[in-house]
Design a protein around this motif. Structure first.
Motif, PDB file in Angstrom:
ATOM      1  N   VAL A   1      34.216  32.052  30.505  1.00 45.08           N
ATOM      2  CA  VAL A   1      34.025  33.458  30.865  1.00 45.08           C
ATOM      3  C   VAL A   1      35.330  34.162  30.507  1.00 45.08           C
ATOM      4  N   GLN A   2      35.309  35.487  30.500  1.00 48.88           N
ATOM      5  CA  GLN A   2      36.548  36.171  30.178  1.00 48.88           C
ATOM      6  C   GLN A   2      37.393  36.303  31.441  1.00 48.88           C
ATOM      7  N   LEU A   3      38.308  35.360  31.592  1.00 49.13           N
ATOM      8  CA  LEU A   3      39.055  35.238  32.841  1.00 49.13           C
ATOM      9  C   LEU A   3      39.836  36.494  33.195  1.00 49.13           C
ATOM     10  N   ASP A   4      40.479  37.126  32.199  1.00 54.59           N
ATOM     11  CA  ASP A   4      41.310  38.286  32.529  1.00 54.59           C
ATOM     12  C   ASP A   4      40.478  39.439  33.078  1.00 54.59           C
ATOM     13  N   LEU A   5      39.174  39.435  32.788  1.00 51.55           N
ATOM     14  CA  LEU A   5      38.330  40.503  33.317  1.00 51.55           C
ATOM     15  C   LEU A   5      37.944  40.268  34.768  1.00 51.55           C
ATOM     16  N   ILE A   6      37.756  39.007  35.141  1.00 49.92           N
ATOM     17  CA  ILE A   6      37.331  38.766  36.525  1.00 49.92           C
ATOM     18  C   ILE A   6      38.516  38.600  37.467  1.00 49.92           C
ATOM     19  N   MET A   7      39.705  38.457  36.895  1.00 49.10           N
ATOM     20  CA  MET A   7      40.882  38.249  37.750  1.00 49.10           C
ATOM     21  C   MET A   7      41.348  39.574  38.350  1.00 49.10           C
ATOM     22  N   ASP A   8      41.796  39.534  39.581  1.00 50.59           N
ATOM     23  CA  ASP A   8      42.417  40.734  40.151  1.00 50.59           C
ATOM     24  C   ASP A   8      43.684  40.342  40.908  1.00 50.59           C
ATOM     25  N   VAL A   9      44.363  41.330  41.463  1.00 50.42           N
ATOM     26  CA  VAL A   9      45.679  41.089  42.066  1.00 50.42           C
ATOM     27  C   VAL A   9      45.638  40.168  43.282  1.00 50.42           C
ATOM     28  N   THR A  10      44.435  39.994  43.845  1.00 46.33           N
ATOM     29  CA  THR A  10      44.372  39.145  45.034  1.00 46.33           C
ATOM     30  C   THR A  10      44.372  37.669  44.674  1.00 46.33           C
ATOM     31  N   TRP A  11      44.243  37.369  43.407  1.00 47.29           N
ATOM     32  CA  TRP A  11      44.192  35.956  43.009  1.00 47.29           C
ATOM     33  C   TRP A  11      45.515  35.260  43.296  1.00 47.29           C
ATOM     34  N   ASP A  12      45.412  33.989  43.462  1.00 45.04           N
ATOM     35  CA  ASP A  12      46.567  33.141  43.681  1.00 45.04           C
ATOM     36  C   ASP A  12      47.619  33.362  42.599  1.00 45.04           C
ATOM     37  N   LEU A  13      48.870  33.292  43.004  1.00 43.12           N
ATOM     38  CA  LEU A  13      49.970  33.616  42.097  1.00 43.12           C
ATOM     39  C   LEU A  13      50.014  32.681  40.882  1.00 43.12           C
ATOM     40  N   THR A  14      49.868  31.390  41.149  1.00 42.54           N
ATOM     41  CA  THR A  14      49.874  30.436  40.033  1.00 42.54           C
ATOM     42  C   THR A  14      48.741  30.762  39.072  1.00 42.54           C
ATOM     43  N   MET A  15      47.602  31.091  39.652  1.00 36.53           N
ATOM     44  CA  MET A  15      46.446  31.420  38.829  1.00 36.53           C
ATOM     45  C   MET A  15      46.774  32.592  37.911  1.00 36.53           C
ATOM     46  N   GLN A  16      47.395  33.617  38.501  1.00 37.42           N
ATOM     47  CA  GLN A  16      47.721  34.795  37.695  1.00 37.42           C
ATOM     48  C   GLN A  16      48.716  34.445  36.596  1.00 37.42           C
ATOM     49  N   LYS A  17      49.615  33.517  36.922  1.00 35.67           N
ATOM     50  CA  LYS A  17      50.607  33.131  35.916  1.00 35.67           C
ATOM     51  C   LYS A  17      49.980  32.341  34.765  1.00 35.67           C
ATOM     52  N   ILE A  18      49.060  31.470  35.091  1.00 41.04           N
ATOM     53  CA  ILE A  18      48.577  30.559  34.039  1.00 41.04           C
ATOM     54  C   ILE A  18      47.442  31.129  33.188  1.00 41.04           C
ATOM     55  N   VAL A  19      46.630  32.008  33.777  1.00 44.53           N
ATOM     56  CA  VAL A  19      45.442  32.473  33.043  1.00 44.53           C
ATOM     57  C   VAL A  19      45.745  32.979  31.624  1.00 44.53           C
ATOM     58  N   PRO A  20      46.831  33.740  31.410  1.00 46.64           N
ATOM     59  CA  PRO A  20      47.083  34.213  30.036  1.00 46.64           C
ATOM     60  C   PRO A  20      47.281  33.086  29.027  1.00 46.64           C
ATOM     61  N   TYR A  21      47.614  31.917  29.502  1.00 50.08           N
ATOM     62  CA  TYR A  21      47.894  30.828  28.558  1.00 50.08           C
ATOM     63  C   TYR A  21      46.713  29.883  28.340  1.00 50.08           C
ATOM     64  N   ILE A  22      45.611  30.174  29.031  1.00 48.56           N
ATOM     65  CA  ILE A  22      44.408  29.366  28.802  1.00 48.56           C
ATOM     66  C   ILE A  22      43.708  29.938  27.582  1.00 48.56           C
ATOM     67  N   ASP A  23      44.008  29.366  26.423  1.00 47.60           N
ATOM     68  CA  ASP A  23      43.499  29.936  25.181  1.00 47.60           C
ATOM     69  C   ASP A  23      42.675  28.935  24.377  1.00 47.60           C
ATOM     70  N   GLY A  24      42.337  27.807  24.980  1.00 52.24           N
ATOM     71  CA  GLY A  24      41.553  26.818  24.246  1.00 52.24           C
ATOM     72  C   GLY A  24      42.396  25.972  23.311  1.00 52.24           C
ATOM     73  N   ILE A  25      43.709  26.188  23.326  1.00 50.58           N
ATOM     74  CA  ILE A  25      44.601  25.424  22.448  1.00 50.58           C
ATOM     75  C   ILE A  25      45.630  24.670  23.274  1.00 50.58           C
ATOM     76  N   ASN A  26      46.209  25.355  24.257  1.00 52.15           N
ATOM     77  CA  ASN A  26      47.264  24.751  25.060  1.00 52.15           C
ATOM     78  C   ASN A  26      46.725  23.691  26.010  1.00 52.15           C
ATOM     79  N   SER A  27      47.485  22.604  26.114  1.00 52.63           N
ATOM     80  CA  SER A  27      47.126  21.578  27.083  1.00 52.63           C
ATOM     81  C   SER A  27      47.564  22.026  28.470  1.00 52.63           C
TER      82      SER A  27
END
Lengths: 384, 688
Positions: free
Chosen positions: A184-210
């Motif tokens: 799903v498009q994670l950046d669209l469903i994410m909001d400021v209430t999400w867990d901090l680690t989650m907010q940090k990592i989501v931009p790097y989930i690109d289907g390439i990075n381990s």
């Protein structure tokens, strides 16, 4: 589907009694003479519905007559009751074969709510207020069966608020060398209430990075990263694949034939793998390409052999699609070497139980580096 | 390659459905087995095993630790990776472990001792608790009223499930309807008609020997024995109560002529299995244990109780031992050991618990004459490779070769005759086991076992050994059911083998020395696996010389037995190239011009002339597909055409081409020739 909800109590003189039931006559015979007989024989299970102390405040289920009764008997000790205690149960009746784990929370919630009401105002032990229970359970049954949730006010300060959540399977194990791919498009469903680690990592989930790489790029704790990814997996927002490498080997699985029979998957595949929106890719060619992947043939070599057919295809996405759908798999390589002939840090890793992905992630080096370290150790590489 | 931007982030996402949501890896989820009996003095927890059941077993812990919402799990451990690994393996026992050849006796003793070793108070506590309940309460909870208890009993408290099949005495004092009475036309609800019929098929090496003839006599004797012990023990009011319950039973359509059951003071017994299945596997796990273990065990006990009051005699024996222990200075585990040593039923219950909880086959011997073997069948092979999203099942054989219900066989229950057996244990061990339980069939079974070679199909074995094929199929099935062997297509040096993508690599370090011991003069395990790691080649190409052939095939069998290697088979589809489609199209246009009255063919598929087309099911080719095939074969000889037509039905991606030669009786060479001639219209895929 809930077949019935019923409210029963221990009557000081008559013993276990069903006070209210929806639909009427489902549990004990109704007053109307021509109604169908009850679904169950209450007397047979009454000792499990209105049980002794030991089973109170616990989730108790019992099967009878092809139905499953879920209950959460509650016992309140108080001098004001005839026997110094008041026992009640709001139970749910389901088909025996129904998946019932979602309803566990319903009976728990009803029990806790009405226990509080009883303790506050004697809601259930007082005839006048108890009469209102019928309408409440009727509403709960209808709403849960029709909308999977209900929000029913009881009085100014109490509300029955229940939502049915499906029970998901536990997420698969997450290894540091796995690559998460979002579904799903994670950046669209994410909001400021999400867990901090989650907010940090989501931009790097690109289907390439381990997973390991994501935690490094996001400067997040590796374990928290893994947990966040588990969480996203649990809710179906991600799927996992192996690291994509051009020198890796891919081969077809027995599921390859599903692609040929599934038109929808074919369209999905073509849309996913094409390099540009205007590219025209013929499915028979794509299928033939998948079939030509084989053990012992690195992707790099395969690309060279098929470069003409690959013009409009994004090879990485082609491979990712195949791996996610399970129609191809990555052949993993496991080095086995004489332990006394390799560098110390490698010794525990070359017994044949660890693949290159794992070793490389562990040592933070490339596959070529490991192969160099193995030189002169009479190493064998097992492809699996 | 540190691409932090989303340039690869396509707006389209791959949909993925979880195909193996709940895989059923072996996991009995069994916590305890209880024996509840009810006599005129009320229900009692007569026996339970293990002596101190855990309330939570690894599998629930496992599920919880994996749930991401559980914040307390694994947060502190940096190595929780490995923790995951171990918890997973403990939850779902390694499939390979189920077939280990460990002697039953030693296993039992070891387990027993470990239970005894736990620290414990010297004297059995008077108010004993089991599974968190006082035993009196537990017995009460699990002793359903007679009328309610037809067939399955199932209840749960929090996450613990209690499942059983209560057996009630009948109003006439017997425990099961005898054959004669059955013939009167009554339909008995709790007694499935297959009661005795279904037992034979699942028995161990010793086929069931029913003693129907002596039944009546022995039951009488049993009742006599019991009546002596019971005299005068029944309090008045309790007796009336028992009679009331019998009255309930009458509603079942039974009119007892005389009340004989007062002679026996037990009116119900209930073997209860206590489970803690993971939430999503609840239905499957409870159903499994009920169908395969609870029902069979309870029925057998019912039969024995009816025969000579076996269950009650054992219950009394256990009660006496417990009573004695209360006066002696004897520890809890000593008492349990004493009970198991002295009571045949307690021993049987402990065996069932031990073996079933380890996903093994429980062989028990009851009442000095009856053998019973129960098991929860396990998944022995998979055809679909689990992805990273599925529950891993490492070490399970991976193949699509289907030994049962193949189209060449008559039914699902008959083994394909072109298959063979691969033994999972040493042949010597298997033969020893067979000899240990001598029955009518053991001689022929041993004879068969000695004649099986994994390189020869059942047909070939039949010819060489003189054992009839149908008999071989029955014997082979028996060995498969008892987890001694696995059906495989015969091993052949011309076949291609690869390291199985589902091989359990975690076992490789331990297997390397085991392998070296077995094949001391041959290249090491890792070398062999390395050899099978390159581009797929026929196995023959790895055999250095003719003298090595036998040894290499033996190694191959060993590798397959340990699920390290699987056969790579070839599957094929027909793909019609566009130029053939074009040619057919033009020919049809011409025909229509020449003969305008001819009906227009169904030209739907004719449209896409700019791309190739797959024929999904060539044996049911449509009109246009047939025309394409005809065009593709036109230039070839009639021999080739005829053979190709016979082979068409295999070209739908579902059949391994390797089996065509055997099935169709066409020489391998000819098959190869046809494929090379038709090369241009065939697409191959190689998998297992």
């Amino acid at each position: 589907m809930i077949k019935s909800i019923f409210f029963s109590i221990f009557h000081p003189d008559k013993g276990p009694q069903v006070v209210h039931q929806v639909p009427d006559g489902a549990i004990t015979p109704s007053s109307a003479p021509h109604d169908p007989p009850p679904l169950i024989d209450f007397d047979q299970v009454s000792s499990h519905i209105i049980p002794k102390q030991e089973l109170c405040d616990r989730l108790v289920t019992i099967c009878t007559n092809k139905y499953r009764i879920l209950g959460y008997p509650v016992c309140i000790d108080d001098r004001r009751y005839t026997r110094n205690e008041f026992i009640f149960n709001f139970a749910i009746l389901l088909d025996e074969s129904d998946e019932f784990s979602t309803y566990k929370s319903v009976v728990r919630k009803l029990a806790k709510l009405f226990k509080a009401l009883e303790e506050q105002s004697g809601f259930l032990s007082t005839e006048e207020t108890r009469a209102g229970v019928y309408a409440l359970i009727e509403q709960v049954l209808e709403d849960l069966n029709n909308y999977s949730e209900c929000l029913i006010p009881i009085n100014e300060s109490n509300t029955i608020s229940i939502k049915l959540f499906p029970t998901y399977a536990p997420p698969p194990a997450v290894k540091p060398w796995f690559v998460p791919v979002s579904t799903v498009q994670l950046d669209l469903i994410m909001d400021v209430t999400w867990d901090l680690t989650m907010q940090k990592i989501v931009p790097y989930i690109d289907g390439i990075n381990s997973v390991r790489r994501i935690s490094e790029l996001a400067d997040a704790d590796p374990n928290l990263t893994k947990k966040a990814i588990s969480h996203l997996l649990y809710y179906g927002c991600l799927t996992l694949v192996d690291v994509f490498l051009f020198h890796a080997i891919y081969a077809v699985t027995a599921d390859i034939s599903t692609l040929l029979r599934d038109r929808q998957m074919q369209d999905e595949c073509i849309n996913y793998i094409k390099r540009t929106d205007s590219a025209v890719i013929k499915f028979p060619d794509v299928f033939t390409l998948f079939c030509s992947l084989s053990q012992g043939l690195s992707l790099k070599k395969w690309c060279m052999e098929h470069h003409r057919m690959l013009r409009d295809i994004d090879v990485r996405r082609f491979i990712t699609f195949g791996v996610i759908k399970g129609i191809i798999y990555r052949v993993q390589k496991y080095p086995v070497a004489q332990q006394n002939r390799v560098p110390t840090k490698l010794q525990a890793l070359v017994k044949g139980d660890r693949c290159f992905d794992e070793i490389c992630t562990e040592l933070q080096v490339s596959e070529m580096d490991v192969i160099k370290m193995l030189e002169g150790s009479d190493a064998t590489i097992i492809h699996r | 390659m540190s691409s932090t931007n989303n340039q690869y982030h396509h707006p389209k996402y791959i949909s993925r459905t979880n195909t193996q949501l709940t895989t059923l890896t072996p996991n009995s989820c069994l916590l305890a087995v209880l024996l509840v009996t009810r006599s005129s003095s009320g229900p009692t927890l007569t026996f339970h095993y293990p002596p101190r059941p855990r309330i939570e077993s690894p599998q629930t812990r496992n599920i919880r630790s994996q749930s991401p919402s559980d914040s307390s799990s694994s947060s502190s451990s940096s190595e929780d990776d490995d923790a995951d690994e171990t918890s997973r393996t403990t939850a779902t026992q390694q499939p390979g472990a189920a077939s280990d050849a460990e002697s039953r006796k030693t296993r039992f003793r070891r387990r027993d001792d470990s239970d005894a070793d736990r620290a414990e108070p010297k004297k059995p506590r008077s108010a004993e608790t089991v599974l968190g309940f006082k035993t009196e309460f537990l017995a009460d909870m699990l002793a359903p009223k007679a009328a309610a208890a037809r067939g399955r009993f199932e209840m749960s408290v929090d996450d613990i499930v209690y499942i059983g099949m209560p057996v009630h005495v009948r109003p006439d004092g017997t425990w099961r309807r005898s054959r004669k009475r059955k013939k009167k036309g009554d339909v008995e609800e709790d007694d499935d008609p297959d009661e005795d019929g279904d037992e034979g098929e699942n028995e161990g090496y010793a086929p069931e020997q029913e003693e129907e003839g002596q039944e009546g006599e022995e039951v009488e004797k049993g009742v006599e024995d019991l009546s002596i012990e019971d005299t005068g023990k029944v309090p008045e009011d309790e007796a009336t109560k028992a009679a009331d319950e019998d009255a309930d039973d009458e509603r079942e359509g039974e009119t007892p002529t005389e009340q004989t059951n007062t002679e026996s003071s037990m009116n119900m017994f209930h073997i209860v299995f206590v489970l803690n299945p993971p939430e999503l596997e609840y239905q499957a796990r409870t159903l499994q244990i009920y169908d395969y273990v609870v029902r069979r065990f309870s029925r057998t006990l019912k039969y024995e109780q009816d025969k000579d009051g076996y269950v009650w005699k054992e219950a009394e024996k256990i009660a006496r031992l417990k009573e004695q222990a209360a006066h002696e200075d004897i520890s809890y585990s000593e008492l349990w050991r004493k009970i198991i040593d002295n009571s045949n039923l307690a021993h049987a219950i402990s065996r069932i618990y031990i073996d079933i909880s380890q996903n093994k086959i429980a062989h028990i011997f009851l009442n000095n004459h009856r053998t019973l073997s129960v098991q929860i069948p396990i998944v022995t092979e998979i055809n679909r490779l689990p992805t990273l999203m599925d529950q891993p099942m490492p070490g399970l054989p991976l193949t699509t070769a289907n030994s049962f219900g193949d189209e060449e066989t008559e039914g699902d229950s008959i083994l394909a005759k072109h298959f063979t057996l691969l033994f999972l244990e040493d042949i010597e061990t298997i033969i020893k086991d067979i000899v240990a339980e001598p029955t009518e069939s053991s001689a022929s079974l041993a004879h068969f076992v000695k004649n099986v070679k994994p390189t020869q199909s059942f047909v070939q074995i039949s010819i060489q050994s003189g054992i009839a094929l149908h008999e071989i199929q029955v014997l082979a099935r028996h060995l498969i059911q008892w987890r001694k062997a696995r059906p495989i297509p015969p091993i052949h040096q011309r076949n291609t083998y690869i390291v199985s993508p589902n091989a359990d690599m975690k076992r490789v370090p331990q297997l390397i020395p085991v392998y070296s011991k077995t094949f001391p003069t041959m290249p090491g395990l890792e070398k062999m696996l390395g050899m099978l790691s390159g581009p797929p080649r026929s196995f023959a190409s790895f055999i250095p010389s003719k003298d090595h052939r036998g040894a290499y095939l033996e190694i191959l069998a060993w590798l397959i037995r340990h699920s390290l290697v699987t056969e790579l088979r070839t599957f094929a589809w027909i793909k019609i190239p566009r130029h053939i489609k074009q040619a057919v199209h033009e020919e049809r246009l011409r025909q229509r011009e020449e003969n305008p009255d001819s009906p227009a063919p169904d030209d739907d598929e004719d449209e896409m002339l700019d791309e190739d087309s797959f024929i999904l099911d060539p044996s049911k080719a449509s009109g246009i597909e047939s025309a394409w095939l005809e065009m593709a074969c036109r230039e070839h000889s009639s021999d080739v055409k005829a053979l190709f037509e016979r082979m068409l039905k295999y070209l739908n991606g579902q059949h391994a081409l390797e089996k065509i030669a055997v099935r169709e009786g066409i020489p391998r060479k000819e098959v190869r020739k046809v494929f090379s001639v038709m090369e241009k219209i065939i697409v191959y895929a190689k998998h297992w």
